[in-house]
Design an enzyme around this catalytic site. Structure first.
Site, PDB file in Angstrom:
ATOM      1  CG  ASP A  28      -2.052   0.936   1.139  1.00 29.24           C
ATOM      2  OD1 ASP A  28      -2.287   1.468   0.042  1.00 29.24           O
ATOM      3  OD2 ASP A  28      -2.723   1.154   2.158  1.00 29.24           O
ATOM      4  CG  ASN A  30       2.110   1.375  -4.933  1.00 26.05           C
ATOM      5  OD1 ASN A  30       3.058   1.236  -4.181  1.00 26.05           O
ATOM      6  ND2 ASN A  30       1.483   0.350  -5.492  1.00 26.05           N
ATOM      7  N   GLY A  31       0.064   5.301  -4.475  1.00 27.44           N
ATOM      8  CA  GLY A  31      -0.574   6.529  -4.949  1.00 27.44           C
ATOM      9  C   GLY A  31      -0.075   7.745  -4.183  1.00 27.44           C
ATOM     10  NE  ARG A  32      -1.742   6.637   1.043  1.00 26.58           N
ATOM     11  CZ  ARG A  32      -1.781   5.786   2.050  1.00 26.58           C
ATOM     12  NH1 ARG A  32      -1.687   6.227   3.285  1.00 26.58           N
ATOM     13  NH2 ARG A  32      -1.915   4.489   1.821  1.00 26.58           N
ATOM     14  CG  HIS A  45       0.008   1.616  -9.155  1.00 23.80           C
ATOM     15  ND1 HIS A  45      -0.257   1.343  -7.834  1.00 23.80           N
ATOM     16  CD2 HIS A  45      -1.081   2.291  -9.610  1.00 23.80           C
ATOM     17  CE1 HIS A  45      -1.457   1.829  -7.508  1.00 23.80           C
ATOM     18  NE2 HIS A  45      -1.963   2.405  -8.574  1.00 23.80           N
ATOM     19  CB  SER A  73      -8.486  -5.892  -3.899  1.00 22.77           C
ATOM     20  OG  SER A  73      -9.137  -4.671  -4.170  1.00 22.77           O
ATOM     21  CD1 TRP A  77     -12.454  -5.816 -10.170  1.00 22.47           C
ATOM     22  CD2 TRP A  77     -11.532  -5.069 -12.064  1.00 22.47           C
ATOM     23  NE1 TRP A  77     -11.726  -6.850 -10.725  1.00 22.47           N
ATOM     24  CE2 TRP A  77     -11.160  -6.416 -11.887  1.00 22.47           C
ATOM     25  CE3 TRP A  77     -11.067  -4.391 -13.188  1.00 22.47           C
ATOM     26  CZ2 TRP A  77     -10.335  -7.094 -12.786  1.00 22.47           C
ATOM     27  CZ3 TRP A  77     -10.252  -5.065 -14.091  1.00 22.47           C
ATOM     28  CH2 TRP A  77      -9.899  -6.395 -13.881  1.00 22.47           C
ATOM     29  CG  LEU A 139       9.693 -16.832  -2.353  1.00 23.80           C
ATOM     30  CD1 LEU A 139       9.409 -16.710  -0.866  1.00 23.80           C
ATOM     31  CD2 LEU A 139      10.091 -15.468  -2.913  1.00 23.80           C
TER      32      LEU A 139
HETATM   33  C1  FPP Z   1      -2.216   0.076  -3.174  1.00 23.11           C
HETATM   34  O1  FPP Z   1      -1.674   1.390  -3.234  1.00 23.11           O
HETATM   35  C2  FPP Z   1      -1.669  -0.709  -4.235  1.00 23.11           C
HETATM   36  C3  FPP Z   1      -2.380  -1.299  -5.212  1.00 23.11           C
HETATM   37  C4  FPP Z   1      -3.858  -1.216  -5.309  1.00 23.11           C
HETATM   38  C5  FPP Z   1      -1.750  -2.040  -6.260  1.00 23.11           C
HETATM   39  C6  FPP Z   1      -0.496  -2.748  -5.858  1.00 23.11           C
HETATM   40  C7  FPP Z   1       0.286  -2.952  -7.077  1.00 23.11           C
HETATM   41  C8  FPP Z   1       1.628  -2.868  -7.176  1.00 23.11           C
HETATM   42  C9  FPP Z   1       2.546  -2.726  -6.030  1.00 23.11           C
HETATM   43  C10 FPP Z   1       2.280  -2.893  -8.482  1.00 23.11           C
HETATM   44  C11 FPP Z   1       1.740  -3.879  -9.416  1.00 23.11           C
HETATM   45  C12 FPP Z   1       2.238  -5.202  -9.126  1.00 23.11           C
HETATM   46  C13 FPP Z   1       2.827  -5.963 -10.027  1.00 23.11           C
HETATM   47  C14 FPP Z   1       3.067  -7.342  -9.669  1.00 23.11           C
HETATM   48  C15 FPP Z   1       3.218  -5.503 -11.355  1.00 23.11           C
HETATM   49  P1  FPP Z   1      -2.654   2.591  -3.488  1.00 23.11           P
HETATM   50  O2  FPP Z   1      -2.717   2.844  -4.943  1.00 23.11           O
HETATM   51  O3  FPP Z   1      -3.974   2.311  -2.859  1.00 23.11           O
HETATM   52  O4  FPP Z   1      -1.912   3.754  -2.755  1.00 23.11           O
HETATM   53  P2  FPP Z   1      -2.601   4.924  -1.929  1.00 23.11           P
HETATM   54  O5  FPP Z   1      -3.306   4.268  -0.772  1.00 23.11           O
HETATM   55  O6  FPP Z   1      -1.438   5.736  -1.491  1.00 23.11           O
HETATM   56  O7  FPP Z   1      -3.504   5.642  -2.855  1.00 23.11           O
END
Ligand code: FPP
Length: 248
Positions: A28, A30-32, A45, A73, A77, A139
């Site tokens: 979790d 990535n967006g922030r 991401h 998840s 979507w 693994l």
């Molecule tokens: C949550 O961060 C992350 C996801 C919904 C996607 C996770 C995906 C990856 C780490 C990359 C893709 C994976 C592969 C295997 C290529 P968020 O977007 O909800 O972040 P935020 O809470 O900060 O908005």
């Protein structure tokens, strides 16, 4: 005891004889992470997927047997189509490159989730990747794609009902083992340690059944900033816990 000399500053000493067998991670933040840098969420991401590669290899080097990561998840979507499309592109790229990237590393990849709900091209790549890595004995990386735990539990219940109707099992035979065998994670031991970066402290429909006795570890670090040191810190913390599984 296993000492990582290059991490000496904070002494990330862990006991190699008491490693979690199965680590699960909610990747979790990535967006922030991206927003704070004025970048698009998709770039967050992408950086997250690079971190996943590094952490997968590190878990493999440490001798962790199972790593389960929440990559997409059933609820994801709901995000804007442009973000979903970019995530699917990233997944496709990851799967296409997996054979080269994992070459010689003895890592097995398995996808858990409702595979049929994924785009056809991704389904094909999933099948290919699972097939070429099937015999690997190191693994096992479980990628949760189009995964939702409630959906998984309902699916298991339907399979049990079908087996009852077909006369394969009796209602009274249903126990935890028969139920677990019908989850996407069949054959995989329950996670010992669940890591959630980014400061959130919730389970978000991830491994609800399997996490009954899992130790949780939270951190404020965003997933794209997650380093080997954070993993070692989580493992060291886990090793200092007293797991009682309901006993005393
Ligand atoms: C949550 O961060 C992350 C996801 C919904 C996607 C996770 C995906 C990856 C780490 C990359 C893709 C994976 C592969 C295997 C290529 P968020 O977007 O909800 O972040 P935020 O809470 O900060 O908005």
């Amino acid at each position: 005891m296993f000492n990582f000399s290059r991490f000496k500053k904070t002494s990330y000493e862990i006991d190699k004889n008491n490693l979690p067998v199965h680590i699960a991670i909610i990747m979790d933040g990535n967006g922030r992470w991206a927003k704070r840098r004025g970048l698009s969420r998709s770039l967050g991401h992408r950086e997250g997927s690079n971190v996943l590669k590094r952490i997968t290899e590190f878990c493999s080097d440490l001798g962790i047997k199972y790593l389960t990561v929440y990559a997409f998840s059933t609820e994801n979507w709901k995000r804007p189509k442009s973000e979903v499309d970019k995530l699917m592109d990233l997944l496709l790229e990851y799967l296409k490159k997996a054979e080269d990237e994992l070459s010689g590393k003895n890592i097995r990849i398995k996808v858990i989730g409702d595979k049929k709900g994924l785009p056809l091209e991704i389904q094909k790549q999933v099948e290919r990747v699972e097939k070429f890595s099937r015999e690997n004995t190191g693994l096992c990386l479980n990628m949760a794609l189009n995964y939702g735990s409630r959906n998984e539990i309902i699916n298991a219940a339907k399979l049990l009902i079908k087996d009852c109707n077909d006369g394969k099992i009796k209602v009274d035979d249903i126990d935890e083992n028969l139920f677990s065998d019908r989850l996407y994670t069949t054959g995989i031991p329950d996670p010992d340690l669940l890591i959630r970066p980014s400061g959130e402290q919730r389970i978000s429909n991830f491994l609800l059944w399997q996490a009954a006795y899992t130790e949780f570890w939270y951190s404020n670090v965003m997933w794209p900033d997650f380093k080997k040191e954070h993993l070692l810190e989580a493992i060291r913390d886990y090793q200092n816990r007293n797991r009682r599984f309901g006993g005393i």
